[in-house]
Design a protein around this motif. Sequence first.
Motif, mmCIF file in Angstrom:
data_model
loop_
_atom_site.group_PDB
_atom_site.id
_atom_site.type_symbol
_atom_site.label_atom_id
_atom_site.label_comp_id
_atom_site.label_asym_id
_atom_site.label_seq_id
_atom_site.Cartn_x
_atom_site.Cartn_y
_atom_site.Cartn_z
ATOM 1 N N ASP A 1 0.902 -1.278 -0.045
ATOM 2 C CA ASP A 1 -0.047 -0.114 0.038
ATOM 3 C C ASP A 1 0.839 1.326 -0.027
ATOM 4 O O ASP A 1 0.129 2.415 0.044
ATOM 5 C CB ASP A 1 -0.777 0.082 1.278
ATOM 6 N N LEU A 2 2.271 1.278 0.048
ATOM 7 C CA LEU A 2 3.171 2.393 0.286
ATOM 8 C C LEU A 2 4.574 1.867 -0.258
ATOM 9 O O LEU A 2 4.887 1.008 -0.070
ATOM 10 C CB LEU A 2 2.828 2.769 1.693
ATOM 11 N N GLN A 3 4.845 3.321 -0.945
ATOM 12 C CA GLN A 3 6.621 3.088 -1.290
ATOM 13 C C GLN A 3 7.167 4.433 -0.624
ATOM 14 O O GLN A 3 6.466 5.501 -0.774
ATOM 15 C CB GLN A 3 6.722 3.028 -2.649
ATOM 16 N N MET A 4 8.202 4.206 0.086
ATOM 17 C CA MET A 4 8.795 5.160 0.729
ATOM 18 C C MET A 4 10.258 5.455 0.492
ATOM 19 O O MET A 4 11.071 4.206 0.130
ATOM 20 C CB MET A 4 8.803 5.221 2.327
ATOM 21 N N TYR A 5 10.850 6.486 0.107
ATOM 22 C CA TYR A 5 12.236 6.656 -0.024
ATOM 23 C C TYR A 5 12.646 7.412 1.258
ATOM 24 O O TYR A 5 12.008 8.454 1.716
ATOM 25 C CB TYR A 5 12.426 7.705 -1.095
ATOM 26 N N ASN B 1 11.274 10.567 -8.990
ATOM 27 C CA ASN B 1 10.278 10.743 -9.477
ATOM 28 C C ASN B 1 8.892 10.216 -8.862
ATOM 29 O O ASN B 1 9.241 9.263 -8.150
ATOM 30 C CB ASN B 1 10.190 10.465 -10.972
ATOM 31 N N GLY B 2 7.675 10.614 -9.212
ATOM 32 C CA GLY B 2 6.436 9.766 -8.632
ATOM 33 C C GLY B 2 5.931 10.387 -7.443
ATOM 34 O O GLY B 2 6.325 11.449 -6.995
ATOM 35 N N THR B 3 4.951 9.640 -6.987
ATOM 36 C CA THR B 3 4.234 10.185 -5.867
ATOM 37 C C THR B 3 4.591 9.483 -4.555
ATOM 38 O O THR B 3 3.892 9.400 -3.387
ATOM 39 C CB THR B 3 2.724 10.058 -6.068
#
Length: 400
Positions: free
Chosen positions: A340-344, A368-370
């Motif tokens: 449900d989530l990607q984090m940097y 890039n990206g959200t």
Amino acid sequence: MLIKKRDLYLHQLIAYRDTPLIKVITGIRRCGKSMLLELWKQELLSSGVPAKNIIHINFESMQFDNIRDYRALYFLVEKQLQSTRNYLMLDEIQQVIDWQKAVNALMVDKDIDIYITGSNDNLLSSELSTLITGRYVEIKMFPLSFKEFLDFKELEKGLSQQENFDSYIKYGSMPAVSSLPLDGQVIANFLQGIYNTVILKDVIQRNVVKDTMLLESVLHYLMQNIGSLFSSKKVSEACSIGSRKTNLEAVEEYLYMFEQAFVIYKAEQFDIKKNLINPNLAKYYIVDTGIWHAILGYHALTTSVLIENIVYLELLRRNFEVFVGKLDSKEITFIANRHDLQMYVQVMATCSDETLLTEKLASLKEVNGTSKKLILTLDCDTLPTIEGVVVKNVLDFLLE
């Protein structure tokens, strides 16, 4: 005896209750697996399950010392089964030879919900897929999170959150540490015992390791280089002594053995622009910073490295798959992926170094990206979002 709750794991057991899956709880020795089964027993009793329908067998108890093969296990359980739904808990199941034959048969033959724990390579994902194909869910258990540590530890009044965190870094997160005197030598002796048990019992004996000196050299190298990016070839070269060259295959086997015993965790490098994993480069993290201190001594490494280790384990607790990010020549501490989530995530001990903070921000802005972008640091409060990047105090993150 009052048992402290481990709600993160208890909620997972509740979610999987009465499903046609064997619930497998894995993790390093003494991280709280037996305690979790006791909590689960209390949960079942409070929900109305009769005590006679709950069968709890701990294979480290002398009471079950004679149960060492799957047939004996099957018949022991069969004798205690009730006509209505049964709940079976098997603690440290690896003590039983061919245990999977009994467990598989019980699932087929009986009306039973099964929960098992173990501490070594017999209960890894890679092994489970062949032992109990398609019939299990793995619940990966870790030592205490910082939030759990605050709940477990009889904390001295008047200590700041930072002082509590300093204790967490120094003495570690094994649940039993919370009941020990806050004495460095006492805790170090206890953690040294865990280290020796895992190394001698779960790694050397079970894998029939012949070159024990090399094995310990490899582990010491990993511990001394937490948070450093390197290849297994570099480990091999570093552990070579004089003209004696270390066998690369042996080093790779030892690295895998330590992962199997839940001593270390591996974060592979992911090239963001190429969108691929580099299998040859990785960082390694220790399961507990207290064990790190007990083995290498109570001295300062670099706080940022130990914080990085703690954040990495916290991301795993929250069910993220974690990589080390590569963006051209720059590094992003972690890329954390979940359904449900990607984090940097960038981790730094201090944000007082404006040059370093600017570099960390710049690398995140290039992504890039959200996806969520986060800087975690220790010495400043949460700041306003800067061009889509959230700067947060690491303690606030750990206590979310």
